[in-house]
Design a protein around this motif. Sequence first.
Motif, PDB file in Angstrom:
ATOM      1  N   ALA B 172       0.840  -1.209   0.000  1.00 19.66           N
ATOM      2  CA  ALA B 172       0.000   0.000   0.000  1.00 19.66           C
ATOM      3  C   ALA B 172       0.870   1.253   0.000  1.00 19.66           C
ATOM      4  O   ALA B 172       0.572   2.237  -0.687  1.00 19.66           O
ATOM      5  CB  ALA B 172      -0.923  -0.015   1.226  1.00 19.66           C
ATOM      6  N   SER B 173       1.970   1.215   0.757  1.00 23.13           N
ATOM      7  CA  SER B 173       2.834   2.396   0.839  1.00 23.13           C
ATOM      8  C   SER B 173       3.562   2.640  -0.483  1.00 23.13           C
ATOM      9  O   SER B 173       3.812   3.782  -0.851  1.00 23.13           O
ATOM     10  CB  SER B 173       3.818   2.263   2.010  1.00 23.13           C
ATOM     11  OG  SER B 173       4.930   1.447   1.679  1.00 23.13           O
ATOM     12  N   HIS B 174       3.881   1.555  -1.207  1.00 26.64           N
ATOM     13  CA  HIS B 174       4.486   1.724  -2.535  1.00 26.64           C
ATOM     14  C   HIS B 174       3.545   2.505  -3.448  1.00 26.64           C
ATOM     15  O   HIS B 174       3.983   3.351  -4.233  1.00 26.64           O
ATOM     16  CB  HIS B 174       4.799   0.356  -3.153  1.00 26.64           C
ATOM     17  CG  HIS B 174       6.197  -0.101  -2.872  1.00 26.64           C
ATOM     18  ND1 HIS B 174       7.233   0.089  -3.750  1.00 26.64           N
ATOM     19  CD2 HIS B 174       6.723  -0.711  -1.783  1.00 26.64           C
ATOM     20  CE1 HIS B 174       8.350  -0.387  -3.222  1.00 26.64           C
ATOM     21  NE2 HIS B 174       8.065  -0.881  -2.031  1.00 26.64           N
ATOM     22  N   HIS B 175       2.244   2.224  -3.351  1.00 23.16           N
ATOM     23  CA  HIS B 175       1.272   2.927  -4.196  1.00 23.16           C
ATOM     24  C   HIS B 175       1.044   4.351  -3.706  1.00 23.16           C
ATOM     25  O   HIS B 175       0.911   5.270  -4.502  1.00 23.16           O
ATOM     26  CB  HIS B 175      -0.043   2.138  -4.213  1.00 23.16           C
ATOM     27  CG  HIS B 175       0.111   0.764  -4.784  1.00 23.16           C
ATOM     28  ND1 HIS B 175      -0.623  -0.319  -4.351  1.00 23.16           N
ATOM     29  CD2 HIS B 175       0.946   0.288  -5.754  1.00 23.16           C
ATOM     30  CE1 HIS B 175      -0.256  -1.392  -5.035  1.00 23.16           C
ATOM     31  NE2 HIS B 175       0.692  -1.057  -5.891  1.00 23.16           N
ATOM     32  N   ALA B 176       0.997   4.528  -2.395  1.00 19.95           N
ATOM     33  CA  ALA B 176       0.679   5.851  -1.831  1.00 19.95           C
ATOM     34  C   ALA B 176       1.740   6.891  -2.162  1.00 19.95           C
ATOM     35  O   ALA B 176       1.441   8.085  -2.224  1.00 19.95           O
ATOM     36  CB  ALA B 176       0.510   5.731  -0.317  1.00 19.95           C
ATOM     37  N   GLN B 177       2.972   6.452  -2.383  1.00 15.23           N
ATOM     38  CA  GLN B 177       4.032   7.434  -2.660  1.00 15.23           C
ATOM     39  C   GLN B 177       3.749   8.243  -3.924  1.00 15.23           C
ATOM     40  O   GLN B 177       4.252   9.349  -4.084  1.00 15.23           O
ATOM     41  CB  GLN B 177       5.398   6.742  -2.762  1.00 15.23           C
ATOM     42  CG  GLN B 177       5.519   5.800  -3.950  1.00 15.23           C
ATOM     43  CD  GLN B 177       6.886   5.137  -4.051  1.00 15.23           C
ATOM     44  OE1 GLN B 177       7.904   5.782  -3.837  1.00 15.23           O
ATOM     45  NE2 GLN B 177       6.891   3.851  -4.346  1.00 15.23           N
ATOM     46  N   TYR B 178       2.911   7.711  -4.819  1.00 14.64           N
ATOM     47  CA  TYR B 178       2.582   8.425  -6.058  1.00 14.64           C
ATOM     48  C   TYR B 178       1.318   9.274  -5.919  1.00 14.64           C
ATOM     49  O   TYR B 178       0.950   9.990  -6.843  1.00 14.64           O
ATOM     50  CB  TYR B 178       2.386   7.424  -7.206  1.00 14.64           C
ATOM     51  CG  TYR B 178       3.603   6.565  -7.437  1.00 14.64           C
ATOM     52  CD1 TYR B 178       4.757   7.109  -8.010  1.00 14.64           C
ATOM     53  CD2 TYR B 178       3.615   5.216  -7.059  1.00 14.64           C
ATOM     54  CE1 TYR B 178       5.884   6.328  -8.214  1.00 14.64           C
ATOM     55  CE2 TYR B 178       4.745   4.436  -7.263  1.00 14.64           C
ATOM     56  CZ  TYR B 178       5.868   4.995  -7.834  1.00 14.64           C
ATOM     57  OH  TYR B 178       6.992   4.233  -8.035  1.00 14.64           O
ATOM     58  N   ASN B 179       0.612   9.147  -4.804  1.00 13.21           N
ATOM     59  CA  ASN B 179      -0.671   9.839  -4.621  1.00 13.21           C
ATOM     60  C   ASN B 179      -0.440  11.092  -3.783  1.00 13.21           C
ATOM     61  O   ASN B 179      -0.258  11.022  -2.576  1.00 13.21           O
ATOM     62  CB  ASN B 179      -1.670   8.893  -3.927  1.00 13.21           C
ATOM     63  CG  ASN B 179      -3.044   9.511  -3.770  1.00 13.21           C
ATOM     64  OD1 ASN B 179      -3.231  10.708  -4.009  1.00 13.21           O
ATOM     65  ND2 ASN B 179      -3.994   8.686  -3.366  1.00 13.21           N
ATOM     66  N   GLU B 180      -0.445  12.250  -4.446  1.00  7.99           N
ATOM     67  CA  GLU B 180      -0.099  13.486  -3.729  1.00  7.99           C
ATOM     68  C   GLU B 180      -1.123  13.839  -2.656  1.00  7.99           C
ATOM     69  O   GLU B 180      -0.845  14.657  -1.792  1.00  7.99           O
ATOM     70  CB  GLU B 180       0.095  14.644  -4.713  1.00  7.99           C
ATOM     71  CG  GLU B 180      -1.143  14.976  -5.527  1.00  7.99           C
ATOM     72  CD  GLU B 180      -0.885  16.077  -6.556  1.00  7.99           C
ATOM     73  OE1 GLU B 180      -1.857  16.743  -6.953  1.00  7.99           O
ATOM     74  OE2 GLU B 180       0.290  16.251  -6.954  1.00  7.99           O
ATOM     75  N   ARG B 181      -2.282  13.241  -2.717  1.00  9.03           N
ATOM     76  CA  ARG B 181      -3.290  13.534  -1.692  1.00  9.03           C
ATOM     77  C   ARG B 181      -3.288  12.505  -0.561  1.00  9.03           C
ATOM     78  O   ARG B 181      -4.053  12.628   0.390  1.00  9.03           O
ATOM     79  CB  ARG B 181      -4.676  13.579  -2.318  1.00  9.03           C
ATOM     80  CG  ARG B 181      -4.852  14.836  -3.157  1.00  9.03           C
ATOM     81  CD  ARG B 181      -6.211  14.903  -3.784  1.00  9.03           C
ATOM     82  NE  ARG B 181      -6.351  16.185  -4.471  1.00  9.03           N
ATOM     83  CZ  ARG B 181      -7.001  16.351  -5.613  1.00  9.03           C
ATOM     84  NH1 ARG B 181      -7.600  15.320  -6.178  1.00  9.03           N
ATOM     85  NH2 ARG B 181      -7.088  17.535  -6.164  1.00  9.03           N
ATOM     86  N   ALA B 182      -2.465  11.484  -0.667  1.00  9.03           N
ATOM     87  CA  ALA B 182      -2.465  10.432   0.353  1.00  9.03           C
ATOM     88  C   ALA B 182      -2.140  11.007   1.728  1.00  9.03           C
ATOM     89  O   ALA B 182      -1.260  11.851   1.857  1.00  9.03           O
ATOM     90  CB  ALA B 182      -1.468   9.342  -0.005  1.00  9.03           C
ATOM     91  N   PHE B 183      -2.844  10.531   2.729  1.00  6.91           N
ATOM     92  CA  PHE B 183      -2.613  10.995   4.106  1.00  6.91           C
ATOM     93  C   PHE B 183      -1.180  10.691   4.518  1.00  6.91           C
ATOM     94  O   PHE B 183      -0.515  11.497   5.147  1.00  6.91           O
ATOM     95  CB  PHE B 183      -3.603  10.299   5.045  1.00  6.91           C
ATOM     96  CG  PHE B 183      -3.495  10.760   6.467  1.00  6.91           C
ATOM     97  CD1 PHE B 183      -4.101  11.938   6.873  1.00  6.91           C
ATOM     98  CD2 PHE B 183      -2.789  10.024   7.406  1.00  6.91           C
ATOM     99  CE1 PHE B 183      -4.005  12.378   8.182  1.00  6.91           C
ATOM    100  CE2 PHE B 183      -2.688  10.451   8.725  1.00  6.91           C
ATOM    101  CZ  PHE B 183      -3.302  11.634   9.109  1.00  6.91           C
ATOM    102  N   SER B 184      -0.697   9.510   4.164  1.00 11.38           N
ATOM    103  CA  SER B 184       0.691   9.145   4.450  1.00 11.38           C
ATOM    104  C   SER B 184       1.353   8.661   3.171  1.00 11.38           C
ATOM    105  O   SER B 184       0.890   7.690   2.556  1.00 11.38           O
ATOM    106  CB  SER B 184       0.741   8.051   5.517  1.00 11.38           C
ATOM    107  OG  SER B 184       2.060   7.540   5.605  1.00 11.38           O
TER     108      SER B 184
END
Lengths: 135, 389
Positions: B172-184
Amino acid sequence: MIMTERVFIEPQPTSETQTFWEAAKEGRFFIKRCDACEKAHWYPREHCPFCTSMDTKWVEASGEGVIYSFSIMRRAKPPYVMAYVTLSEGPTMMTNLIECDPVALRIGDPVSVAFVETAEGNALPMFKPKAGAVR
Amino acid sequence: MAHPALAYIAGAYEHPTRDAGGKTLAQLQIEAALGALADAGLSKDDIDGFFCGPDAPGTGPLSIADYMNLNLRHVDTTNTSGSSYLLHVSHAAQAIAAGKCDVALITLAGRPRAEGRGKGGLVRRDDPNQPDFQWEQPFGIQILNVYGMTAMRHMHLYGTTSEQLAWIKVAASHHAQYNERAFSRDLVSVEDVVNSPMVADPLHRLDCCVVTDGGGALIVTRAEIAKSLKRPLVKVIGAGERPQHQQGGYFEITQSGAFWSGKAAFAQAGVSPADIKYVSLYDSFTITVLMQLEDLGFCAKGEGGRFVMDGNLISGVGKLPFNTDGGGLCNNHPGNRGGMTKIIEAVRQVRGEAHPAVQVRNCDLALANGIGGQLGVRHASGTLILERE
Ligand SMILES: [Zn+2]
């Protein structure tokens, strides 16, 4: 009955469950068994959740069981051990494990009932490891 | 491959906020709704069906329908907590097929951070009229410890390890790094997860989802309307739902309702797990994801731990990319109800509109699943299978 510093939500017995909670205050552990299909259930109900018969009876249970699963609630003050215990009569019930070393607990360990008193004098059925139990 | 459509998801919108201090719950609801309408290319007065969950303030749909000034001929307030919105899509498709509405709006909004409910460990003071209240609340039942008990038993029965569960958060964190709106957006390792503080054994802090404000909305409609719009066509081809509970005291907490909701959805869609290119799986905790993978048939029961290892859920790396927005574990879990964002990311994937770094190639079939309520006590699973047309 076991006293503790922990603050509990009171169970708020109902007309359907009064007998259980009154017996608990005397240190007796009751469950409901159906006269029609002979199956014990948890949590206790007036009707049988399997065959819907109203012929259910309060019976005094052995108070013996084994740990079905548990989780140590470390953030709580004081910490406590949430658990499911499978009773020797069949059903599995939600409870707490007490008077134990939480990190030494294992699923399948034998436990027996012990009642813990709430602020309002209710008695909660909890379980402690059986002394000298061989793993 | 083309399967009959139950209905089309024509609009999907994830509210950009994660901290809604300056917005009311009703404002989040209308902003989400307007976002989904704009995405679809429809307007408020096209809506004739409204579906909302337990997050909508007031009596069922009434206050929000009034606030938004909706003129409706069909409403549904099915409440299975976080999975409600998956059931709403299925129920909207059924209502559309029955002629009860043409354009269904589904909304979610929540502001637990703004309301100071950010720490999920608060005691749930449920209603004493609930027949289970007196048998659970006095013992300190909380979301954390019932999911903890589920994970503990899964480890006992199948040898699942904390390191295996940690791989789910790592993906999940690998994907979130590309999401500028991700909480973390922090990239984490297996070591980071297993070395984070234990909160309810065997779950660590990083096995748990984030707490965010925000929301989302969907527009579900019939074929003629969907085809008149200028958006890629996303059709719902299968749906299933299953409440699961303690069954009178004879239950197995390591089997979730997804076993049944998934079977129903796959049967209706006429596809199998091997056909699915992308999955959105409810990730309240890492164990929730593991259970859904097994129960939906992506691997055998007990094999989930081995299945998720070595990046198997990472887009572009593994065999089954999941939660490419970062999911509830990293991106967003608005109002502590993650079903809506699961559907939204699945729609993005099927449209080919996910972030380029995580977009699954040729993503013509996706599955979204939600587990609402308390896994291991009482919950409901909702499954949707989506296909690009
Ligand atoms: Zn019976």
